[in-house]
Scaffold this active site. Sequence first.
Site, mmCIF file in Angstrom:
data_model
loop_
_atom_site.group_PDB
_atom_site.id
_atom_site.type_symbol
_atom_site.label_atom_id
_atom_site.label_comp_id
_atom_site.label_asym_id
_atom_site.label_seq_id
_atom_site.Cartn_x
_atom_site.Cartn_y
_atom_site.Cartn_z
ATOM 1 N N TYR A 174 0.746 -1.178 -0.088
ATOM 2 C CA TYR A 174 0.034 0.031 0.100
ATOM 3 C C TYR A 174 0.863 1.196 0.027
ATOM 4 O O TYR A 174 2.019 1.142 -0.153
ATOM 5 C CB TYR A 174 -0.891 -0.049 1.164
ATOM 6 C CG TYR A 174 -2.162 -0.915 1.283
ATOM 7 C CD1 TYR A 174 -2.752 -1.380 0.127
ATOM 8 C CD2 TYR A 174 -2.446 -1.888 2.293
ATOM 9 C CE1 TYR A 174 -3.659 -2.131 -0.048
ATOM 10 C CE2 TYR A 174 -3.179 -3.158 2.357
ATOM 11 C CZ TYR A 174 -4.060 -2.856 1.114
ATOM 12 O OH TYR A 174 -4.910 -3.977 1.229
ATOM 13 N N ARG A 213 2.523 -1.279 11.220
ATOM 14 C CA ARG A 213 2.669 -2.590 10.273
ATOM 15 C C ARG A 213 3.553 -2.276 9.181
ATOM 16 O O ARG A 213 3.236 -1.682 8.084
ATOM 17 C CB ARG A 213 1.262 -3.075 10.068
ATOM 18 C CG ARG A 213 1.306 -4.563 9.316
ATOM 19 C CD ARG A 213 0.107 -5.209 9.298
ATOM 20 N NE ARG A 213 0.235 -6.892 9.226
ATOM 21 C CZ ARG A 213 -0.633 -7.572 8.824
ATOM 22 N NH1 ARG A 213 -1.957 -7.157 8.191
ATOM 23 N NH2 ARG A 213 -0.240 -8.763 8.917
ATOM 24 N N GLU A 222 0.874 -8.142 -4.597
ATOM 25 C CA GLU A 222 1.054 -8.729 -5.912
ATOM 26 C C GLU A 222 2.488 -9.832 -5.966
ATOM 27 O O GLU A 222 2.931 -9.978 -7.188
ATOM 28 C CB GLU A 222 1.450 -7.489 -6.877
ATOM 29 C CG GLU A 222 2.326 -6.593 -6.500
ATOM 30 C CD GLU A 222 1.650 -5.209 -5.957
ATOM 31 O OE1 GLU A 222 1.023 -5.673 -4.965
ATOM 32 O OE2 GLU A 222 1.657 -4.227 -6.167
ATOM 33 N N ARG A 251 10.940 -0.100 -6.180
ATOM 34 C CA ARG A 251 10.194 -0.630 -7.205
ATOM 35 C C ARG A 251 9.315 0.351 -7.361
ATOM 36 O O ARG A 251 8.922 0.490 -8.745
ATOM 37 C CB ARG A 251 9.583 -1.887 -6.634
ATOM 38 C CG ARG A 251 8.394 -2.482 -7.383
ATOM 39 C CD ARG A 251 7.592 -3.419 -6.576
ATOM 40 N NE ARG A 251 6.578 -4.248 -7.437
ATOM 41 C CZ ARG A 251 6.476 -5.217 -8.216
ATOM 42 N NH1 ARG A 251 7.963 -5.505 -8.477
ATOM 43 N NH2 ARG A 251 5.644 -5.715 -8.865
HETATM 44 C C1 LIG Z 1 -9.499 -11.456 2.801
HETATM 45 C C2 LIG Z 1 -8.451 -10.959 3.470
HETATM 46 C C3 LIG Z 1 -8.166 -9.562 3.772
HETATM 47 C C4 LIG Z 1 -6.924 -8.920 4.447
HETATM 48 N N1 LIG Z 1 -7.046 -7.571 4.541
HETATM 49 C C5 LIG Z 1 -6.099 -6.884 5.083
HETATM 50 C C6 LIG Z 1 -5.855 -5.274 5.387
HETATM 51 O O1 LIG Z 1 -6.941 -4.676 5.062
HETATM 52 N N2 LIG Z 1 -5.047 -5.023 6.239
HETATM 53 C C7 LIG Z 1 -4.024 -5.903 6.607
HETATM 54 O O2 LIG Z 1 -3.350 -5.490 7.301
HETATM 55 N N3 LIG Z 1 -4.130 -7.148 6.584
HETATM 56 C C8 LIG Z 1 -4.923 -7.701 5.770
HETATM 57 N N4 LIG Z 1 -5.117 -9.002 5.496
HETATM 58 C C9 LIG Z 1 -3.794 -9.953 5.903
HETATM 59 C C10 LIG Z 1 -4.057 -10.298 7.511
HETATM 60 O O3 LIG Z 1 -3.988 -9.478 8.238
HETATM 61 C C11 LIG Z 1 -3.099 -11.398 7.666
HETATM 62 O O4 LIG Z 1 -1.688 -10.690 7.628
HETATM 63 C C12 LIG Z 1 -3.014 -12.672 6.906
HETATM 64 O O5 LIG Z 1 -4.594 -13.058 6.698
HETATM 65 C C13 LIG Z 1 -2.022 -13.702 7.373
HETATM 66 O O6 LIG Z 1 -2.410 -14.172 8.631
HETATM 67 P P1 LIG Z 1 -3.253 -15.158 9.145
HETATM 68 O O7 LIG Z 1 -2.767 -16.582 8.578
HETATM 69 O O8 LIG Z 1 -3.551 -15.363 10.698
HETATM 70 O O9 LIG Z 1 -4.672 -15.222 8.469
HETATM 71 C C14 LIG Z 1 -6.149 -9.882 4.830
HETATM 72 C C15 LIG Z 1 -6.268 -10.937 4.689
HETATM 73 C C16 LIG Z 1 -7.131 -11.540 4.163
HETATM 74 C C17 LIG Z 1 -7.109 -13.203 3.915
#
Ligand SMILES: Cc1cc2nc3c(=O)[nH]c(=O)nc-3n(C[C@H](O)[C@H](O)[C@H](O)COP(=O)(O)O)c2cc1C
Length: 174
Positions: A19, A67, A106, A28
């Site tokens: 982001y 983060r 990406e 990049r």
């Molecule tokens: C559908 C989806 C949406 C996500 N949106 C965000 C987000 O808006 N901001 C963010 O910091 N991480 C986002 N993440 C990443 C999660 O915070 C997290 O880092 C990721 O799911 C890995 O952790 P986990 O294995 O505990 O799920 C998203 C993950 C998923 C699957």
Amino acid sequence: YLAKKTGYDGVEIMGSEGYLINQFTAPRTNKRKDKYGGNAENRRRFPVEIVRETRKRCGDDFIIMFRMSVIDLVPEGSTREEVLDLARELEAAGASLLNSGIGWHEARVPTIVTSVPRAAFVEATRQVKDVVSIPVVASNRINDPDVAEEILKSGQADAVSMARQLLADPEFVK
Ligand SMILES: Cc1cc2nc3c(=O)[nH]c(=O)nc-3n(C[C@H](O)[C@H](O)[C@H](O)COP(=O)(O)O)c2cc1C
């Protein structure tokens, strides 16, 4: 500042996953010619200024979690040394704790799917923990109590964050 005024204890500043803030730190995407682009110090100026200004406006009694992208997993991402320098500067700017973002959206390297081994990226977090004294949080594919406990016991991180696991099983923490 608005979050503080509204009564929140703190905020998380989203500096990872490719982001806007992350786009400043990586060569990049950062093609700027002013003091926010070029060398690594200039590329991290934006996140560092955000944290410093947030701390200034919100005072000491406010949690600022940042983060950061502990590993970009894209070509022309930040180098390991640049990631560690950013962590040091975020701490100096007033961050209360650092959370781990793993890979840009990406990135071609899988970061969250089931085939990714549990806690696969914790080493990138541990390296950050080594260079700061504020707490550092591990993330991604931590969805088993023994794995979470092992990360804490072995000192690889000060806390773990879980996203999907807490959605899938709200009783997990019990
Ligand atoms: C559908 C989806 C949406 C996500 N949106 C965000 C987000 O808006 N901001 C963010 O910091 N991480 C986002 N993440 C990443 C999660 O915070 C997290 O880092 C990721 O799911 C890995 O952790 P986990 O294995 O505990 O799920 C998203 C993950 C998923 C699957």
